[in-house]
Design an enzyme around this catalytic site. Structure first.
Site, PDB file in Angstrom:
ATOM      1  N   GLU A 214      68.050 -52.742 110.511  1.00  0.00           N
ATOM      2  CA  GLU A 214      69.456 -53.058 110.675  1.00  0.00           C
ATOM      3  C   GLU A 214      69.942 -54.070 109.658  1.00  0.00           C
ATOM      4  O   GLU A 214      69.190 -54.857 109.103  1.00  0.00           O
ATOM      5  CB  GLU A 214      69.733 -53.533 112.090  1.00  0.00           C
ATOM      6  CG  GLU A 214      68.887 -54.685 112.525  1.00  0.00           C
ATOM      7  CD  GLU A 214      69.079 -54.959 114.005  1.00  0.00           C
ATOM      8  OE1 GLU A 214      68.629 -54.145 114.818  1.00  0.00           O
ATOM      9  OE2 GLU A 214      69.676 -55.976 114.335  1.00  0.00           O
TER      10      GLU A 214
ATOM     11  N   GLY B 296      62.460 -59.106 109.802  1.00  0.00           N
ATOM     12  CA  GLY B 296      61.301 -59.324 108.949  1.00  0.00           C
ATOM     13  C   GLY B 296      61.247 -60.703 108.324  1.00  0.00           C
ATOM     14  O   GLY B 296      62.201 -61.469 108.369  1.00  0.00           O
ATOM     15  N   GLU B 297      60.077 -61.010 107.763  1.00  0.00           N
ATOM     16  CA  GLU B 297      59.864 -62.297 107.093  1.00  0.00           C
ATOM     17  C   GLU B 297      59.880 -62.035 105.581  1.00  0.00           C
ATOM     18  O   GLU B 297      58.922 -61.481 105.038  1.00  0.00           O
ATOM     19  CB  GLU B 297      58.530 -62.893 107.565  1.00  0.00           C
ATOM     20  CG  GLU B 297      58.030 -64.083 106.790  1.00  0.00           C
ATOM     21  CD  GLU B 297      59.072 -65.176 106.553  1.00  0.00           C
ATOM     22  OE1 GLU B 297      59.678 -65.664 107.513  1.00  0.00           O
ATOM     23  OE2 GLU B 297      59.279 -65.540 105.364  1.00  0.00           O
TER      24      GLU B 297
ATOM     25  N   CYS C 206      69.291 -60.915 114.641  1.00  0.00           N
ATOM     26  CA  CYS C 206      68.499 -59.874 113.996  1.00  0.00           C
ATOM     27  C   CYS C 206      67.589 -59.158 114.986  1.00  0.00           C
ATOM     28  O   CYS C 206      67.043 -59.736 115.892  1.00  0.00           O
ATOM     29  CB  CYS C 206      67.685 -60.487 112.859  1.00  0.00           C
ATOM     30  SG  CYS C 206      66.556 -61.786 113.366  1.00  0.00           S
TER      31      CYS C 206
ATOM     32  N   SER D 100      63.702 -71.901 108.400  1.00  0.00           N
ATOM     33  CA  SER D 100      63.953 -71.826 109.847  1.00  0.00           C
ATOM     34  C   SER D 100      63.070 -72.857 110.530  1.00  0.00           C
ATOM     35  O   SER D 100      61.892 -72.614 110.762  1.00  0.00           O
ATOM     36  CB  SER D 100      63.615 -70.425 110.369  1.00  0.00           C
ATOM     37  OG  SER D 100      64.491 -69.480 109.818  1.00  0.00           O
ATOM     38  N   LEU D 101      63.630 -73.996 110.842  1.00  0.00           N
ATOM     39  CA  LEU D 101      62.817 -75.077 111.398  1.00  0.00           C
ATOM     40  C   LEU D 101      62.679 -74.950 112.921  1.00  0.00           C
ATOM     41  O   LEU D 101      61.605 -74.782 113.441  1.00  0.00           O
ATOM     42  CB  LEU D 101      63.392 -76.438 110.988  1.00  0.00           C
ATOM     43  CG  LEU D 101      62.328 -77.511 110.806  1.00  0.00           C
ATOM     44  CD1 LEU D 101      61.358 -77.148 109.694  1.00  0.00           C
ATOM     45  CD2 LEU D 101      62.950 -78.860 110.524  1.00  0.00           C
ATOM     46  N   HIS D 102      63.804 -75.019 113.619  1.00  0.00           N
ATOM     47  CA  HIS D 102      63.869 -74.752 115.059  1.00  0.00           C
ATOM     48  C   HIS D 102      63.036 -75.676 115.943  1.00  0.00           C
ATOM     49  O   HIS D 102      62.948 -75.468 117.157  1.00  0.00           O
ATOM     50  CB  HIS D 102      63.497 -73.302 115.399  1.00  0.00           C
ATOM     51  CG  HIS D 102      64.209 -72.274 114.581  1.00  0.00           C
ATOM     52  ND1 HIS D 102      65.420 -72.492 113.965  1.00  0.00           N
ATOM     53  CD2 HIS D 102      63.867 -70.996 114.271  1.00  0.00           C
ATOM     54  CE1 HIS D 102      65.781 -71.401 113.320  1.00  0.00           C
ATOM     55  NE2 HIS D 102      64.872 -70.485 113.486  1.00  0.00           N
TER      56      HIS D 102
ATOM     57  N   CYS E 293      58.458 -57.367 112.573  1.00  0.00           N
ATOM     58  CA  CYS E 293      58.024 -58.647 112.009  1.00  0.00           C
ATOM     59  C   CYS E 293      56.718 -59.044 112.679  1.00  0.00           C
ATOM     60  O   CYS E 293      56.552 -58.885 113.883  1.00  0.00           O
ATOM     61  CB  CYS E 293      59.071 -59.739 112.238  1.00  0.00           C
ATOM     62  SG  CYS E 293      58.600 -61.306 111.446  1.00  0.00           S
TER      63      CYS E 293
ATOM     64  N   SER F 176      65.745 -66.577 103.719  1.00  0.00           N
ATOM     65  CA  SER F 176      65.414 -67.391 104.889  1.00  0.00           C
ATOM     66  C   SER F 176      63.949 -67.167 105.241  1.00  0.00           C
ATOM     67  O   SER F 176      63.482 -66.034 105.279  1.00  0.00           O
ATOM     68  CB  SER F 176      66.313 -66.970 106.061  1.00  0.00           C
ATOM     69  OG  SER F 176      65.926 -67.626 107.245  1.00  0.00           O
TER      70      SER F 176
ATOM     71  N   CYS G  67      57.982 -64.943 116.602  1.00  0.00           N
ATOM     72  CA  CYS G  67      58.668 -66.096 117.187  1.00  0.00           C
ATOM     73  C   CYS G  67      59.146 -65.712 118.583  1.00  0.00           C
ATOM     74  O   CYS G  67      59.651 -64.615 118.795  1.00  0.00           O
ATOM     75  CB  CYS G  67      59.836 -66.521 116.296  1.00  0.00           C
ATOM     76  SG  CYS G  67      59.297 -66.959 114.639  1.00  0.00           S
TER      77      CYS G  67
ATOM     78  N   CYS H 199      62.815 -64.291 119.265  1.00  0.00           N
ATOM     79  CA  CYS H 199      63.418 -63.353 118.315  1.00  0.00           C
ATOM     80  C   CYS H 199      63.140 -61.904 118.687  1.00  0.00           C
ATOM     81  O   CYS H 199      62.013 -61.545 119.028  1.00  0.00           O
ATOM     82  CB  CYS H 199      62.860 -63.656 116.928  1.00  0.00           C
ATOM     83  SG  CYS H 199      63.409 -62.503 115.664  1.00  0.00           S
TER      84      CYS H 199
ATOM     85  N   CYS I  26      73.897 -59.389 105.756  1.00  0.00           N
ATOM     86  CA  CYS I  26      72.618 -59.894 106.240  1.00  0.00           C
ATOM     87  C   CYS I  26      71.660 -58.704 106.240  1.00  0.00           C
ATOM     88  O   CYS I  26      71.906 -57.720 106.934  1.00  0.00           O
ATOM     89  CB  CYS I  26      72.834 -60.454 107.653  1.00  0.00           C
ATOM     90  SG  CYS I  26      71.319 -60.956 108.462  1.00  0.00           S
TER      91      CYS I  26
HETATM   92  N1  SAH Z   1      62.017 -64.240 109.200  1.00  0.00           N
HETATM   93  C1  SAH Z   1      62.975 -65.061 108.560  1.00  0.00           C
HETATM   94  C2  SAH Z   1      64.317 -64.375 108.333  1.00  0.00           C
HETATM   95  C3  SAH Z   1      64.838 -63.511 109.423  1.00  0.00           C
HETATM   96  S1  SAH Z   1      65.382 -64.317 110.889  1.00  0.00           S
HETATM   97  C4  SAH Z   1      63.163 -66.344 109.334  1.00  0.00           C
HETATM   98  O1  SAH Z   1      62.645 -66.454 110.425  1.00  0.00           O
HETATM   99  O2  SAH Z   1      63.806 -67.257 108.793  1.00  0.00           O
HETATM  100  C5  SAH Z   1      66.869 -65.136 110.364  1.00  0.00           C
HETATM  101  C6  SAH Z   1      67.254 -66.285 111.245  1.00  0.00           C
HETATM  102  O3  SAH Z   1      67.722 -65.819 112.518  1.00  0.00           O
HETATM  103  C7  SAH Z   1      66.102 -67.229 111.522  1.00  0.00           C
HETATM  104  O4  SAH Z   1      66.514 -68.562 111.382  1.00  0.00           O
HETATM  105  C8  SAH Z   1      65.790 -66.906 112.961  1.00  0.00           C
HETATM  106  O5  SAH Z   1      65.101 -67.942 113.582  1.00  0.00           O
HETATM  107  C9  SAH Z   1      67.154 -66.635 113.526  1.00  0.00           C
HETATM  108  N2  SAH Z   1      67.156 -65.959 114.828  1.00  0.00           N
HETATM  109  C10 SAH Z   1      66.260 -65.077 115.312  1.00  0.00           C
HETATM  110  N3  SAH Z   1      66.596 -64.678 116.556  1.00  0.00           N
HETATM  111  C11 SAH Z   1      67.734 -65.357 116.868  1.00  0.00           C
HETATM  112  C12 SAH Z   1      68.568 -65.390 118.028  1.00  0.00           C
HETATM  113  N4  SAH Z   1      68.304 -64.648 119.089  1.00  0.00           N
HETATM  114  N5  SAH Z   1      69.664 -66.199 117.987  1.00  0.00           N
HETATM  115  C13 SAH Z   1      69.950 -66.935 116.892  1.00  0.00           C
HETATM  116  N6  SAH Z   1      69.202 -66.939 115.778  1.00  0.00           N
HETATM  117  C14 SAH Z   1      68.099 -66.161 115.775  1.00  0.00           C
HETATM  118 FE1  SF4 Z   2      60.052 -62.831 112.268  1.00  0.00          FE
HETATM  119 FE2  SF4 Z   2      61.988 -64.548 111.486  1.00  0.00          FE
HETATM  120 FE3  SF4 Z   2      62.115 -63.313 113.890  1.00  0.00          FE
HETATM  121 FE4  SF4 Z   2      60.291 -65.206 113.475  1.00  0.00          FE
HETATM  122  S1  SF4 Z   2      62.532 -65.465 113.467  1.00  0.00           S
HETATM  123  S2  SF4 Z   2      59.926 -63.197 114.480  1.00  0.00           S
HETATM  124  S3  SF4 Z   2      59.741 -64.835 111.356  1.00  0.00           S
HETATM  125  S4  SF4 Z   2      62.212 -62.339 111.896  1.00  0.00           S
END
Ligand code: SAH
Ligand code: SF4
Length: 358
Positions: free
Chosen positions: A92, A167-168, A340, A222-224, A120, A199, A124, A127, A113
């Site tokens: 997507e 994906g990463e 995503c 992506s720190l979180h 992936c 990212s 996480c 996600c 995007c």
């Molecule tokens: N894998 C990479 C890029 C794809 S995710 C990464 O993790 O950075 C892109 C961003 O969307 C990341 O910061 C991810 O943590 C965030 N993301 C994933 N699921 C989400 C959700 N349900 N709500 C808000 N942000 C989310």
């Molecule tokens: Fe993969 Fe990024 Fe989602 Fe983590 S946040 S599962 S690295 S797509």
């Protein structure tokens, strides 16, 4: 093994290919004009190439276009595209319309995007993209194709790209950088590197590698989570590259005169405490990184939710009080599952569900 997509090759590579075939190298420029300026749909339409050349190209390279499975949203709102690739995989992409302050700065740009992998592997906890595991890397041409398909479907010109789809990106860094070369090139999509953001969930060795890349794209981490305790709880990659290792890689990146930013999704009761805000501000100051706060988008089947509006604003205030530069995304798109991986998840689950009688 399927054929390499013609859209995975750079102009230089195509020039070499034509030279090796005994053809004039300028044929390569004609070919990329058909692909990225005129945007035709098959080798047959490249009428200024010899018929024998077209036949040979078709036998050696793939020329596919992703099939549009679903489009959600409408003009002027966030639009989400679900594509089926030639092997049946679903990915997507999202088109985010002109919107001020979407990525932390005043902007009237249309942002795409895009995805870099099918699924992936990083899992996480919050996600949707990782929920069904990892299938494969996207080819460079499949990354470029998402942009061509979005522009064709929407009739709009993309001027900003974020690799924040499924994906990463840094786990597919070779194809990613190849795609960026094509997207960035004047003979390709001609989108400036400063309008391209990668990212990453924090692959420290790859961040060090990117530090010496000449192309001036942007990097978002992506720190979180601002402590190992919190981050490891939601991002398994933190057990491999913990905060100390990740931030050292970021130090190295910044030392090469490059800038990066932090993304921090706010998840209620998980990473939104005052203490996390204070520590986050410190990490950001160490790297002169801007912080982009993103309220969590709920994912069906997952227990997480976003903090109250009040809590979000408090978190932002603490960051600023501690000297950090931060913005809070007050985004649209929540209603169409803009995070995503969510649209694909719904569709694969529906397709895999046993058909109901009727
Ligand atoms: N894998 C990479 C890029 C794809 S995710 C990464 O993790 O950075 C892109 C961003 O969307 C990341 O910061 C991810 O943590 C965030 N993301 C994933 N699921 C989400 C959700 N349900 N709500 C808000 N942000 C989310
Ligand atoms: Fe993969 Fe990024 Fe989602 Fe983590 S946040 S599962 S690295 S797509």
């Amino acid at each position: 093994m399927s054929k390499t997509s013609i859209k995975s090759l750079t102009l230089e590579e195509l020039s070499k290919y034509f030279a090796a075939q005994g053809e004039r190298p300028f044929r390569a420029k004609q070919l990329v004009d058909w692909l990225y300026q005129k945007r035709i749909g098959s080798f047959d339409e490249m009428t200024d190439l010899l018929a024998t050349t077209r036949t040979r190209l078709a036998s050696e390279f793939g020329f596919v276009r992703p099939e549009v499975v679903r489009v959600l949203g409408a003009k002027d709102t966030t639009r989400k595209f679900l594509f089926r690739l030639s092997d049946g995989s679903l990915i997507e992409s999202v088109l985010i319309p002109a919107s001020p302050a979407l990525y932390g700065e005043t902007s009237d740009r249309r942002t795409a995007c895009v995805s870099t992998q099918v699924g992936c592997a990083y899992g996480c906890k919050f996600c949707a993209s990782g929920l069904e595991g990892f299938a494969r890397n996207l080819e460079a041409g499949e990354i470029v194709d998402q942009l061509l398909a979005i522009e064709k479907e929407s009739g709009e010109k993309i001027d900003n790209i974020v690799f924040m789809g499924m994906g990463e990106p840094l786990a597919n860094v070779t194809n990613l950088l190849r795609a960026i070369r094509i997207i960035n090139a004047p003979w390709g999509l001609g989108i400036g590197a400063r309008h391209i953001t990668i990212s990453t969930s924090g692959l420290a060795p790859q961040i060090r590698k990117l530090a010496t890349e000449p192309t001036q794209f942007r990097l978002a981490i992506s720190l979180h989570g601002a402590t190992d305790e919190v981050r490891s709880q939601i991002m398994p990659i933190n057990r491999k590259y913990n905060l100390a290792v990740l931030l050292q890689a970021c130090d190295f990146y910044v030392a090469q005169k490059k800038r990066l930013m932090f993304e921090y999704i706010l998840i209620a009761g998980v990473n939104d405490s005052d203490e996390q805000a204070q520590r986050l501000a410190r990490h950001a100051q160490r790297l002169s990184a801007k912080i982009n706060l993103i309220p969590y988008n709920t994912v069906e089947g997952l227990p997480w939710s976003r903090p109250s509006r009040n809590r979000q604003e408090t978190f932002l205030r603490i960051l600023r009080h501690h000297g950090a530069v931060a913005t809070l995304r007050r985004e649209k798109g929540h209603d169409i599952d803009a995070a995503c991986g969510q649209l694909r998840l719904q569709t694969t689950r529906a397709e895999n569900a046993p058909a109901t009688a009727g």
